[in-house]
Structures are given as structure tokens and as C-alpha cells.
Design a protein around this motif. Sequence first.
Motif, PDB file in Angstrom:
ATOM      1  N   TYR A 149      -0.915  -6.496   5.681  1.00 45.42           N
ATOM      2  CA  TYR A 149      -0.543  -5.076   5.600  1.00 45.42           C
ATOM      3  C   TYR A 149       0.765  -4.770   6.320  1.00 45.42           C
ATOM      4  O   TYR A 149       1.273  -3.667   6.243  1.00 45.42           O
ATOM      5  CB  TYR A 149      -1.675  -4.192   6.144  1.00 45.42           C
ATOM      6  CG  TYR A 149      -2.828  -4.094   5.165  1.00 45.42           C
ATOM      7  CD1 TYR A 149      -2.809  -3.169   4.124  1.00 45.42           C
ATOM      8  CD2 TYR A 149      -3.909  -4.962   5.257  1.00 45.42           C
ATOM      9  CE1 TYR A 149      -3.843  -3.099   3.205  1.00 45.42           C
ATOM     10  CE2 TYR A 149      -4.956  -4.904   4.344  1.00 45.42           C
ATOM     11  CZ  TYR A 149      -4.917  -3.975   3.316  1.00 45.42           C
ATOM     12  OH  TYR A 149      -5.926  -3.918   2.399  1.00 45.42           O
TER      13      TYR A 149
ATOM     14  N   GLY B 268      -4.613   6.173   8.611  1.00 43.15           N
ATOM     15  CA  GLY B 268      -5.625   5.111   8.604  1.00 43.15           C
ATOM     16  C   GLY B 268      -5.070   3.807   9.138  1.00 43.15           C
ATOM     17  O   GLY B 268      -5.712   3.126   9.947  1.00 43.15           O
ATOM     18  N   LYS B 269      -3.860   3.465   8.714  1.00 43.56           N
ATOM     19  CA  LYS B 269      -3.235   2.225   9.184  1.00 43.56           C
ATOM     20  C   LYS B 269      -3.002   2.283  10.693  1.00 43.56           C
ATOM     21  O   LYS B 269      -3.235   1.309  11.409  1.00 43.56           O
ATOM     22  CB  LYS B 269      -1.891   2.018   8.485  1.00 43.56           C
ATOM     23  CG  LYS B 269      -1.982   1.403   7.109  1.00 43.56           C
ATOM     24  CD  LYS B 269      -0.560   1.136   6.643  1.00 43.56           C
ATOM     25  CE  LYS B 269      -0.499   0.335   5.375  1.00 43.56           C
ATOM     26  NZ  LYS B 269       0.878   0.129   4.929  1.00 43.56           N
TER      27      LYS B 269
ATOM     28  N   ALA C 173      -4.628   4.104  12.872  1.00 46.42           N
ATOM     29  CA  ALA C 173      -5.906   4.083  13.602  1.00 46.42           C
ATOM     30  C   ALA C 173      -6.493   2.680  13.645  1.00 46.42           C
ATOM     31  O   ALA C 173      -7.081   2.265  14.647  1.00 46.42           O
ATOM     32  CB  ALA C 173      -6.895   5.045  12.932  1.00 46.42           C
ATOM     33  N   LEU C 174      -6.306   1.924  12.570  1.00 46.25           N
ATOM     34  CA  LEU C 174      -6.927   0.591  12.505  1.00 46.25           C
ATOM     35  C   LEU C 174      -6.094  -0.483  13.208  1.00 46.25           C
ATOM     36  O   LEU C 174      -6.644  -1.472  13.699  1.00 46.25           O
ATOM     37  CB  LEU C 174      -7.172   0.207  11.038  1.00 46.25           C
ATOM     38  CG  LEU C 174      -8.247   1.056  10.347  1.00 46.25           C
ATOM     39  CD1 LEU C 174      -8.244   0.827   8.850  1.00 46.25           C
ATOM     40  CD2 LEU C 174      -9.627   0.751  10.937  1.00 46.25           C
ATOM     41  N   GLY C 175      -4.766  -0.292  13.230  1.00 46.52           N
ATOM     42  CA  GLY C 175      -3.875  -1.194  13.968  1.00 46.52           C
ATOM     43  C   GLY C 175      -4.144  -2.664  13.696  1.00 46.52           C
ATOM     44  O   GLY C 175      -4.154  -3.111  12.542  1.00 46.52           O
ATOM     45  N   ASP C 176      -4.391  -3.422  14.762  1.00 50.81           N
ATOM     46  CA  ASP C 176      -4.565  -4.879  14.657  1.00 50.81           C
ATOM     47  C   ASP C 176      -5.842  -5.297  13.932  1.00 50.81           C
ATOM     48  O   ASP C 176      -6.024  -6.479  13.630  1.00 50.81           O
ATOM     49  CB  ASP C 176      -4.573  -5.512  16.058  1.00 50.81           C
ATOM     50  CG  ASP C 176      -3.211  -5.393  16.701  1.00 50.81           C
ATOM     51  OD1 ASP C 176      -2.246  -5.124  15.955  1.00 50.81           O
ATOM     52  OD2 ASP C 176      -3.116  -5.553  17.935  1.00 50.81           O
ATOM     53  N   GLU C 177      -6.722  -4.345  13.703  1.00 50.49           N
ATOM     54  CA  GLU C 177      -7.937  -4.710  12.955  1.00 50.49           C
ATOM     55  C   GLU C 177      -7.617  -5.045  11.497  1.00 50.49           C
ATOM     56  O   GLU C 177      -8.412  -5.673  10.802  1.00 50.49           O
ATOM     57  CB  GLU C 177      -8.935  -3.549  12.963  1.00 50.49           C
ATOM     58  CG  GLU C 177      -9.643  -3.344  14.287  1.00 50.49           C
ATOM     59  CD  GLU C 177     -10.604  -2.164  14.177  1.00 50.49           C
ATOM     60  OE1 GLU C 177     -11.396  -2.116  13.225  1.00 50.49           O
ATOM     61  OE2 GLU C 177     -10.519  -1.277  15.047  1.00 50.49           O
ATOM     62  N   LEU C 178      -6.449  -4.581  11.025  1.00 49.56           N
ATOM     63  CA  LEU C 178      -6.082  -4.849   9.630  1.00 49.56           C
ATOM     64  C   LEU C 178      -5.526  -6.261   9.489  1.00 49.56           C
ATOM     65  O   LEU C 178      -4.818  -6.739  10.385  1.00 49.56           O
ATOM     66  CB  LEU C 178      -5.003  -3.851   9.175  1.00 49.56           C
ATOM     67  CG  LEU C 178      -5.450  -2.427   8.902  1.00 49.56           C
ATOM     68  CD1 LEU C 178      -4.233  -1.541   8.622  1.00 49.56           C
ATOM     69  CD2 LEU C 178      -6.404  -2.375   7.712  1.00 49.56           C
TER      70      LEU C 178
ATOM     71  N   SER D 209       0.808  -1.229   0.000  1.00 52.38           N
ATOM     72  CA  SER D 209       0.000   0.000   0.000  1.00 52.38           C
ATOM     73  C   SER D 209       0.838   1.274   0.000  1.00 52.38           C
ATOM     74  O   SER D 209       0.494   2.259   0.657  1.00 52.38           O
ATOM     75  CB  SER D 209      -0.960   0.005   1.197  1.00 52.38           C
ATOM     76  OG  SER D 209      -1.712  -1.170   1.212  1.00 52.38           O
TER      77      SER D 209
END
Length: 233
Positions: free
Chosen positions: A225, A213-214, A216-221, A123
Motif C-alpha cells: 500500500y 483508513g490508511k 489509522a491502520l498505518g503499519d498494520e497494512l 488505491s
Amino acid sequence: MEKVKILGIVGSPRKRGNTAKMMDKAFEAIGDYPWVETDRFEVAGKKIGHCISCYKCMEKLQCVIKDGLYEFHEKFVAADALLWSVPVYHMSVPSQVKALLDRFGNMMIMHHLAQGMDVPRFSKVCGVLTNGASRYGGQDLTLSFLVNSSLVTKGVVVAGDTLVDSYIGAAAWAGQMPNPLAEDNVLQDEHGIACAQNVAKRVAEMARIVKAGKAALGDELPSEYSYTWEAKE
Ligand SMILES: Cc1cc2nc3c(=O)[nH]c(=O)nc-3n(C[C@H](O)[C@H](O)[C@H](O)COP(=O)(O)O)c2cc1C
């Protein structure tokens, strides 16, 4: 948040030529963004061999040819965004750039597929600039090549604004008389330079958005990634 790291890749074998100067101007436009940090990778003066199709990269994430590819790989990994500035050579990119991307792309694809994984979702935000000695000398084709290459390496490609004529990147004409091959002709193409500056701003802004964005999302991704690589012998 950490600074947004933008890697400028200058794909001309001529040091301090039009391609490098187009990159200088593009970087100038984002020079006063306090949240941006820039780095460069220059093809000029580097050894970059051609892929010999040995597929050794399937086993280890390394190429058997030890040359400028390693520095590129390290800088690629460290960057949040890539800004390419490449001259038109024979309606496309110079062979050094093609060789670099042949080897980098194939190493990433074949290694990960051989290990049962997909290519990491890097990305990296990507923007593309080019210049040629003819006004219609293949700039569009060169930009298209770089856009497609960015997609293959899981990039997030951005253009500048349509109002400044950036459809898929910035194209400049560096063939002004009396010497159509002079090293700073590109600076006379004010429209091309404005377009390059616009692309650089969009790259920086979008890289900031993706980085935030990465974070903020952290482990949710998904783990695809995240990617780390250390240079090994
Ligand atoms: C081998 C070679 C092939 C070239 N092919 C093209 C071409 O197809 N179209 C074009 O517009 N210019 C072509 N050019 C001209 C360069 O794109 C142009 O001079 C450019 O400004 C060079 O960038 P530099 O100053 O960074 O070296 C070619 C130049 C070389 C050396």
C-alpha cells in the motif's frame, strides 16, 4: 489529517472545450470542502507518444519516451483520488488518453512483475466523466473503458448516486444545435453536469475515507500500500 488531493485529468486535446468545462463544474461542487485540494493534468498541448513495445520499463521504472507521461506519473503518485473527464472519440477515449494509459499501465505492470513484485496497491479513488456530440454516441463505452483502466491500475472506483442517473460515472451530451461542436455546449446539459458534480462529491468523500483508513491502520497494512517514486533522468 492532511488535505485530500484530487487530480482532475482532462483528456481532451481541445483546450477549454466541453471536457475541461465539465471538469470545472465537477470541481465547483467540491470547491467549498475545506479538506480538499485539487490539481489538474491536461492532455491538451502535451506530447504523448505511443508505446513502442520495447519493454525497457521492465528494467527501470521509466519509459524511453520522455514526454507528458512523466508529469502524469508524478501527479498520479501525489494524488489520493483521480477524476477523469474525457470526450468520446470514435466510441472510446481519444488516442492521446489511450497512449498515456497504454504506457503508464504497461510500465507499472511489467516493471513490477519483472522485479518479482505485484503492481503497488495504489488505491486511488477514481471517478469518471465523459461527454459526446451524439446523445448516444458511445458515452457508456468510454466510461466502461475508464472504469476498467482504473481497476487495472489498482484504483477504487466509485460512481455517483443512481437517483441522478450515475450508474458507473457521469455522461453528458454536448451536441446541441445550432453548433453541435461548440466548446461549451456541455453546460446546457444540466442533468449531465449535476451527475458530474455528484460523482465529484462521491470521489472526494470516498478519498477522505480511504485516506483516513490508511492513516489509522498505518503499519498494520501490507507494504504494497506504500509507494514512492522519484523522477529520474
Ligand atoms: C475525432 C473525433 C471523434 C469523435 N467521436 C465521437 C463519437 O464517437 N461519439 C460522440 O458522441 N462524439 C464524438 N465526437 C465529438 C466529441 O466527443 C464532442 O464534440 C466533445 O464535446 C468534444 O469535447 P471537447 O469540446 O472537450 O473537445 C468526436 C470528436 C472528434 C474530434
